[in-house]
Design a protein around this motif. Structure first.
Motif, PDB file in Angstrom:
ATOM      1  N   TYR A   1       0.842  -1.196   0.000  1.00  0.00           N
ATOM      2  CA  TYR A   1       0.000   0.000   0.000  1.00  0.00           C
ATOM      3  C   TYR A   1       0.882   1.253   0.000  1.00  0.00           C
ATOM      4  O   TYR A   1       1.903   1.306   0.695  1.00  0.00           O
ATOM      5  CB  TYR A   1      -0.896   0.038   1.234  1.00  0.00           C
ATOM      6  N   PHE A   2       0.451   2.286  -0.707  1.00  0.00           N
ATOM      7  CA  PHE A   2       1.170   3.561  -0.711  1.00  0.00           C
ATOM      8  C   PHE A   2       0.252   4.637  -1.270  1.00  0.00           C
ATOM      9  O   PHE A   2      -0.849   4.354  -1.778  1.00  0.00           O
ATOM     10  CB  PHE A   2       2.466   3.468  -1.529  1.00  0.00           C
ATOM     11  N   GLY A   3       0.686   5.890  -1.186  1.00  0.00           N
ATOM     12  CA  GLY A   3      -0.075   7.012  -1.724  1.00  0.00           C
ATOM     13  C   GLY A   3       0.800   7.875  -2.606  1.00  0.00           C
ATOM     14  O   GLY A   3       2.032   7.819  -2.542  1.00  0.00           O
ATOM     15  N   ASP A   4       0.170   8.707  -3.459  1.00  0.00           N
ATOM     16  CA  ASP A   4       0.953   9.594  -4.323  1.00  0.00           C
ATOM     17  C   ASP A   4       0.529  11.051  -4.135  1.00  0.00           C
ATOM     18  O   ASP A   4      -0.374  11.364  -3.348  1.00  0.00           O
ATOM     19  CB  ASP A   4       0.866   9.161  -5.799  1.00  0.00           C
ATOM     20  N   LEU A   5       1.185  11.934  -4.865  1.00  0.00           N
ATOM     21  CA  LEU A   5       0.932  13.360  -4.717  1.00  0.00           C
ATOM     22  C   LEU A   5      -0.267  13.829  -5.526  1.00  0.00           C
ATOM     23  O   LEU A   5      -0.501  15.036  -5.655  1.00  0.00           O
ATOM     24  CB  LEU A   5       2.185  14.160  -5.086  1.00  0.00           C
ATOM     25  N   HIS A   6      -1.049  12.900  -6.083  1.00  0.00           N
ATOM     26  CA  HIS A   6      -2.338  13.212  -6.682  1.00  0.00           C
ATOM     27  C   HIS A   6      -3.485  12.767  -5.776  1.00  0.00           C
ATOM     28  O   HIS A   6      -4.621  12.633  -6.236  1.00  0.00           O
ATOM     29  CB  HIS A   6      -2.471  12.546  -8.049  1.00  0.00           C
TER      30      HIS A   6
ATOM     31  N   ALA B   1      -4.596   6.618  -3.385  1.00  0.00           N
ATOM     32  CA  ALA B   1      -4.072   5.500  -2.616  1.00  0.00           C
ATOM     33  C   ALA B   1      -4.074   4.259  -3.502  1.00  0.00           C
ATOM     34  O   ALA B   1      -4.994   4.057  -4.310  1.00  0.00           O
ATOM     35  CB  ALA B   1      -4.917   5.257  -1.374  1.00  0.00           C
ATOM     36  N   TYR B   2      -3.042   3.413  -3.336  1.00  0.00           N
ATOM     37  CA  TYR B   2      -2.858   2.244  -4.195  1.00  0.00           C
ATOM     38  C   TYR B   2      -2.696   0.987  -3.364  1.00  0.00           C
ATOM     39  O   TYR B   2      -2.133   1.015  -2.254  1.00  0.00           O
ATOM     40  CB  TYR B   2      -1.604   2.384  -5.058  1.00  0.00           C
ATOM     41  N   ALA B   3      -3.149  -0.119  -3.953  1.00  0.00           N
ATOM     42  CA  ALA B   3      -2.867  -1.450  -3.425  1.00  0.00           C
ATOM     43  C   ALA B   3      -2.371  -2.295  -4.593  1.00  0.00           C
ATOM     44  O   ALA B   3      -3.077  -2.449  -5.595  1.00  0.00           O
ATOM     45  CB  ALA B   3      -4.118  -2.071  -2.825  1.00  0.00           C
ATOM     46  N   VAL B   4      -1.138  -2.808  -4.488  1.00  0.00           N
ATOM     47  CA  VAL B   4      -0.597  -3.664  -5.542  1.00  0.00           C
ATOM     48  C   VAL B   4      -0.118  -4.969  -4.920  1.00  0.00           C
ATOM     49  O   VAL B   4       0.219  -5.024  -3.731  1.00  0.00           O
ATOM     50  CB  VAL B   4       0.559  -2.985  -6.316  1.00  0.00           C
TER      51      VAL B   4
ATOM     52  N   GLN C   1      -7.606   4.262  -5.318  1.00  0.00           N
ATOM     53  CA  GLN C   1      -8.736   5.028  -4.820  1.00  0.00           C
ATOM     54  C   GLN C   1      -8.335   6.490  -4.639  1.00  0.00           C
ATOM     55  O   GLN C   1      -7.364   6.792  -3.946  1.00  0.00           O
ATOM     56  CB  GLN C   1      -9.194   4.458  -3.481  1.00  0.00           C
ATOM     57  N   LYS C   2      -9.068   7.386  -5.295  1.00  0.00           N
ATOM     58  CA  LYS C   2      -8.873   8.821  -5.082  1.00  0.00           C
ATOM     59  C   LYS C   2      -9.470   9.171  -3.729  1.00  0.00           C
ATOM     60  O   LYS C   2     -10.685   9.039  -3.517  1.00  0.00           O
ATOM     61  CB  LYS C   2      -9.566   9.611  -6.197  1.00  0.00           C
TER      62      LYS C   2
END
Length: 583
Positions: A223-228, A231-234, A245-246
């Motif tokens: 799991y991690f997040g970005d500057l947009h 949130a991500y799950a890979v 998910q925004k």
């Protein structure tokens, strides 16, 4: 027996606060020159602007890719509003005098054999902190204090096209998971640095990666997040996308604090760049509200979302230039949340307010119910800290401007004996706070350790072992005669100082900013505390005495395993991850 460890030097990267000056500039693109004058020169060519804004000669040292990333993915989103990608690239070519690289020419150093299946084990460093208390303490590091003087560089990995890297590594299952400002998340072999997989996010990744398994017997997820604000799950083994998910729809919302996985849920903090975009006279400042969201770890479905500014913004007045102003706004959450499973609470630390509308949740520690997201209590350190970048010069500045004393680092939840615990939080004011979690965050003690400033005091995080807390002080923007960079050991029950080691003065490479500020988060193992400095030095200190056991200068070129030209530099943001005998 000799020990060889991986020392994380930020190869292929450079931080804003410590940049090399450029060689000569030339206006290769007249449109780029005109756009620079219209959009950028007022800040970057102005010696009177505040210290956090890099000067033109500093940004000229970066790659054109880094400049466009800042405009469309980073700190300059507001200033670049309305520009096309080609116009942004023209500005980047003009400022740097360089052409964009060809991505296909960058080697990847792929691992020859597939890695072992991911599993969690004692001695891993998972996410922002080993434990959900955010103490940043590794109890089973695989090395001890006597090994530290023998630490040597084992490998280095270069981030293609990047000039800085903020994402703290996560070390799980023999792999290193780390994000990049270019938006790529890598899974590397911890022993060699080769690449198992890479995943391209929509924006820069500044958070640490957290590994979790929502359901027993199922796959592990990264799991991690970005500057947009995504949130991500890979899949942790393959890098395949499971969900994204925004989390916030505000145009300049961003995830900088590391999401935390706990009991099947992902807790995602939300910050923003509105503190910077708000300085523009044409910007209708300000409407962003910090928040914490709980997502289902398996599906990404939002379970609850709670704002740190309780009331929605509304129109309040017109600025001196006639622009509509809004409020309240601010209280961004820049750091990882802290889990208190015993009390069924989750704590976050907030930044300043962006407007003159009074709120009691900025520059504060907030406690939310872990199941429902309801706000349980608030403990505010600095009322009326109303601030946007560029104050008091911008017409959008609040009438009463505060000192910009955010809590940029995570609260720590520490035991102090007798079954009691204490919350310890470090602030950019240079003050460390001890709060009672059983009395709604009542202040038990406070200790002033630094001068404090917009980039001073405690920046990205203290650490603690079973006996003491360790607080690094930045003071990078404080007056030189009052700055107190260094590291201090405190008694967590009383706040009393056990020892203090001022930051050593060193000679830096020519043209390199040479601040001794210790801004990065510290990391702790039995007997040793690690702290990095803006001048590039990464040091290990004795937890008992504060003596420096080891000093590694990262501000040098490195030969990287993936053959990307890499150079170390300032250490800021995330700290070191220690796992299985490696740092």
């Amino acid at each position: 027996m000799s020990y060889f460890r991986f020392v994380r030097a930020l190869t292929g990267s450079r931080l804003i606060s410590c940049a090399f000056l450029a060689s000569s500039l030339f206006a290769a693109d007249p449109d780029g020159a005109a756009l620079y004058q219209a959009r950028c020169a007022a800040c970057h060519d102005n010696d009177s602007t505040e210290s956090r804004i890099p000067k033109r000669e500093q940004i000229a040292a970066r790659s054109p890719e880094a400049i466009t990333s800042a405009m469309f993915d980073g700190a300059m989103i507001g200033q670049a509003s309305g520009l096309s990608i080609e116009e942004g690239r023209a500005i980047a070519r003009f400022v740097t005098g360089k052409e964009f690289s060809v991505a296909s020419d960058v080697p990847m150093a792929r691992c020859e054999a597939p890695g072992k299946r991911i599993s969690l084990a004692p001695g891993d460093w998972n996410g922002w902190s080993v434990e959900p208390d955010n103490s940043r303490y590794q109890a089973k590091p695989g090395l001890n204090a006597t090994d530290i003087p023998r630490l040597k560089l084992k490998w280095a990995f270069g981030f293609p096209g990047d000039t800085r890297a903020y994402s703290q590594p996560t070390v799980v299952g023999g792999r290193v998971f780390v994000g990049s400002m270019g938006g790529t998340v890598y899974s590397l072999d911890a022993a060699t640095g080769c690449v198992y997989w890479s995943f391209k996010a929509e924006g820069s990744v500044r958070s640490a990666v957290t590994i979790g398994r929502p359901k027993a017997g199922r796959r592990y997820i990264a799991y991690f997040g970005d500057l947009h604000a995504m949130a991500y799950a890979v899949d942790a083994d393959s890098g395949a996308l499971i969900w994204k998910q925004k989390v916030d729809q505000h145009p300049v919302a961003r995830i900088t604090g590391s999401p935390v996985f706990h009991d099947g849920r992902l807790f995602v903090p939300m910050a923003s760049l509105e503190e910077g975009t708000g300085r523009s006279p044409q910007y209708e400042c300000c409407t962003f509200r910090g928040s914490l969201a709980a997502l289902d770890g398996e599906t990404g479905r939002q379970l609850w979302k709670s704002f740190t500014v309780l009331d929605p913004p509304k129109a309040i007045k017109k600025s001196k230039t006639g622009t509509q102003m809004y409020g309240p706004a601010g209280a961004a959450v820049w750091s990882a949340p802290t889990i208190d499973a015993k009390r069924k609470l989750v704590y976050v630390a907030t930044g300043d307010s962006y407007t003159g509308v009074d709120i009691n949740t900025s520059d504060a520690i907030l406690a939310f119910n872990i199941d429902t997201g309801s706000l349980v209590w608030v403990s505010q350190a600095t009322p009326k800290d109303n601030y946007i970048v560029g104050c008091p010069g911008s017409p959008n500045c609040p009438d009463e401007v505060g000192p910009d004393y955010d809590f940029g680092s995570s609260p720590m939840l520490l035991p102090i004996g007798g079954g009691k615990q204490i919350i310890i939080a470090g602030q950019k004011s240079g003050t460390v706070w001890g709060l009672d979690p059983d009395q709604k965050g009542k202040v038990v003690w406070q200790r002033k350790l630094g001068a404090g400033s917009v980039m001073g005091g405690v920046q990205w995080g203290p650490g603690a072992d079973t006996e003491h807390a360790f607080v690094a002080i930045s003071d990078v923007a404080a007056r030189r005669d009052s700055a107190q960079p260094g590291i201090t050991s405190l008694n967590p029950a009383t706040g009393e100082s056990v020892w203090n080691t001022p930051a050593p003065q060193v000679t830096c490479a020519p043209k390199m900013a040479c601040s001794p500020a210790q801004s990065a988060a510290v990391s702790v193992i039995p007997g040793v505390v690690f702290s990095g400095a803006v001048n590039g030095h990464f040091r290990a200190y004795s937890t008992k005495t504060g003596d420096i056991l080891w000093d590694f200068d990262t501000a040098t070129p490195f030969e990287t395993v993936n053959k990307v030209p890499g150079k170390g530099g300032s250490i800021n943001g995330g700290g070191s991850a220690i796992a299985n005998g490696m740092v």
